[in-house]
Design an enzyme around this catalytic site. Structure first.
Site, mmCIF file in Angstrom:
data_model
loop_
_atom_site.group_PDB
_atom_site.id
_atom_site.type_symbol
_atom_site.label_atom_id
_atom_site.label_comp_id
_atom_site.label_asym_id
_atom_site.label_seq_id
_atom_site.Cartn_x
_atom_site.Cartn_y
_atom_site.Cartn_z
ATOM 1 N N HIS A 156 7.369 37.197 -10.928
ATOM 2 C CA HIS A 156 6.526 37.814 -9.881
ATOM 3 C C HIS A 156 5.061 37.842 -10.304
ATOM 4 C CE1 HIS A 156 10.376 39.345 -8.190
ATOM 5 N NE2 HIS A 156 10.666 39.515 -9.467
ATOM 6 N N LYS A 283 -20.986 27.637 -14.656
ATOM 7 C CA LYS A 283 -19.602 27.376 -14.265
ATOM 8 C C LYS A 283 -18.972 26.191 -14.994
ATOM 9 C CE LYS A 283 -17.355 29.048 -11.676
ATOM 10 N NZ LYS A 283 -17.171 28.808 -10.238
ATOM 11 N N LYS A 325 3.954 1.570 4.769
ATOM 12 C CA LYS A 325 3.168 1.214 3.594
ATOM 13 C C LYS A 325 2.113 2.243 3.210
ATOM 14 C CE LYS A 325 4.031 -3.396 4.975
ATOM 15 N NZ LYS A 325 4.699 -2.773 6.142
HETATM 16 N N1 ARG Z 1 3.256 -6.375 9.162
HETATM 17 C C1 ARG Z 1 4.624 -6.211 9.541
HETATM 18 C C2 ARG Z 1 5.228 -4.982 8.852
HETATM 19 O O1 ARG Z 1 4.627 -4.522 7.952
HETATM 20 C C3 ARG Z 1 5.406 -7.417 9.172
HETATM 21 C C4 ARG Z 1 6.580 -7.666 10.000
HETATM 22 C C5 ARG Z 1 6.176 -8.062 11.356
HETATM 23 N N2 ARG Z 1 7.307 -8.419 12.110
HETATM 24 C C6 ARG Z 1 7.236 -8.570 13.445
HETATM 25 N N3 ARG Z 1 8.306 -8.877 14.045
HETATM 26 N N4 ARG Z 1 6.110 -8.365 14.085
HETATM 27 O O2 ARG Z 1 6.268 -4.496 9.202
#
Ligand code: ARG
Length: 461
Positions: A156, A283, A325
């Site tokens: 705590h 600081k 991504k």
């Molecule tokens: N840039 C796309 C991705 O990252 C690649 C695959 C694209 N495929 C498609 N059928 N447009 O997913």
């Protein structure tokens, strides 16, 4: 020209379409893996009798050349390069002429991107695991260095019982060990090649996904082409493992923030790992620790945002999956930089052992030892707890030293008083995994053994 121009009329795709759908500015990080995937595919096409050896050789040489151009930064991207796959194929076709047009036989960007991202993620998770292992090693080194130094252990955020500093440091070390296990475990599960799944259904050509899987160093290949092109579980799992590791860094960060305050004064950061204020000359701020704390929020966003993207997606590939991504790259970047920064900061910090000891050496920290001493004399613990609790309340209310009351108490007396001596309480934590010098010595050895095993697993031994 797009990869798909044949089906479309003479007009060009709208500018807004390209601007909105293009992923090249971030997926170019997959370039090396894209080229590796294409080289394996060339092998597959050759084995299937679709390319002869001289043709394969020309394509391989063109792919190598593109790889060089990418690594030296000399590849010039063009306006129609939607993503890295398009850019590489376009350049291969410029270099290899008509043969370039054969590269994509029996393949789709759907199985291609899934392959690239698996190759990339396998490698990058390993490198984060190595950084976390570096941090574990620093925690171990610091734990060994501080010997039997102790500080208050908290529950705590109130002082509870003294614990060895080594014990505290290793608590974080074990958590990082679980993170490494999770990253490695995710790597094992993602070690499946999707190449050969085509757009979604496989191929009429004599391509063997097992051959390309082996060529790319995957443990195995897909069982189901629909699953192969639409599965991003490996991204979600990676994000979870990274996020939890980030949360562990945030918890360490928060403690360093607290410990480096004047109020605690337990730690002094090295100048190289602290920052100053643009206005207040006195600081010295723990910015790395604060960002480790703050960035965990962003990692949680990466994970939950991507889970929301996956939710409800029908089979098989959908362009939504391109959203895999950026969160993954973001989480990987923040974790590897965060782990490295924390490692340096902890390696160079000074632990103010006197301050820690002084904070731990309050007689109240030994309250449970008094109660356990009474238990050893036969008193039920609940009763013993009440006796000592009463003494503590009395000491606080009447502002008398606890020791005086202990000494005067008929069931305690002078012998029990010894338990309140500075440094005694921590030595009494003797059970396995406990906070005292005995079990911590054992723990240090076990931790060192685990780290050595981990180094072997991670290939850094
Ligand atoms: N840039 C796309 C991705 O990252 C690649 C695959 C694209 N495929 C498609 N059928 N447009 O997913």
């Amino acid at each position: 020209m797009t990869l798909w121009h044949g089906r479309f009329g003479d007009g060009r795709p709208a500018e807004e379409l390209l601007a909105y759908t293009v992923s090249l500015d971030y997926d170019s990080r997959l370039a090396a893996d894209d080229i590796a995937g294409s080289k394996a595919h060339v092998k597959g096409l050759t084995a299937a009798g679709i390319l002869d050896d001289p043709e394969a050789q020309i394509l391989r040489a063109a792919l190598d050349r593109v790889a060089d151009e990418i690594s030296t930064g000399s590849l010039v991207f063009k306006a129609g390069d939607e993503d890295i796959h398009t850019a590489v194929e376009r350049r291969v076709t410029e270099l290899a002429g008509a043969l370039g047009a054969r590269l994509h036989t029996g393949r789709s960007r759907n199985d291609q991107v899934a392959t690239d991202l698996r190759l990339f993620t396998k490698r990058e998770l390993r490198s984060v695991a190595i950084r976390l292992h570096d941090l574990q090693q620093v925690l171990l080194a610091r734990a060994e260095q501080v010997g039997d130094a102790y500080l208050p252990g908290y529950t705590h955020l109130q002082r509870a019982q003294p614990v060895l500093l080594a014990h505290h440091l290793l608590a974080h070390g074990w958590a990082l060990g679980r993170d490494i296990d999770r990253l490695e475990d995710a790597r094992t599960r993602m070690d499946v090649s999707p190449l050969g799944a085509g757009a979604l259904a496989g191929s009429s050509l004599a391509l063997d996904p097992r051959l390309t899987a082996g060529e790319l160093g995957f443990a195995t290949c897909f069982e189901n082409s629909l699953d192969a092109v639409s599965d991003r579980d490996f991204v979600a799992e990676s994000l979870f493992a990274l996020t939890l590791a980030g949360i562990h860094l945030s918890r360490m960060g928060e403690e360093i923030v607290l410990w480096s305050t004047d109020e605690f004064g337990f730690i002094t950061l090295d100048d190289a790992y602290a920052t100053g204020s643009s206005m207040l000359p006195q600081k010295k701020n723990p910015d790395i620790a604060e960002l480790a704390r703050g960035r965990a929020g962003r990692l949680i966003g990466d994970l939950t945002g991507f889970l929301a993207t996956l939710k409800g997606l029908p089979l098989s590939y959908n362009r939504d999956l391109q959203e895999d991504k950026e969160p993954l790259f973001d989480a990987l970047d923040h974790m590897s930089r965060g782990a490295a920064a924390m490692t340096g900061m902890i390696a160079t910090a000074t632990f103010n052992l006197d301050r820690m000891r002084a904070a731990a050496d309050t007689p109240f920290a030994a309250a449970v030892d008094l109660a356990e001493w009474l238990v050893e004399g036969g008193m039920p613990f609940r009763e013993a707890h009440a006796v000592v609790g009463g003494l503590v309340r009395d000491a606080l209310e009447r502002r008398v030293p606890l020791g005086e009351l202990v000494e005067a108490h008929p069931s305690l007396g002078a012998e029990a008083l010894a338990l309140l001596e500075p440094g005694v309480a921590v030595t009494r934590r003797t059970t396995r995994g406990g906070a005292g010098p005995g079990p911590v010595a054992v723990q240090l050895q076990r931790f060192a053994t685990v780290l050595a095993d981990t180094a072997v697993r991670l290939g850094t031994a």
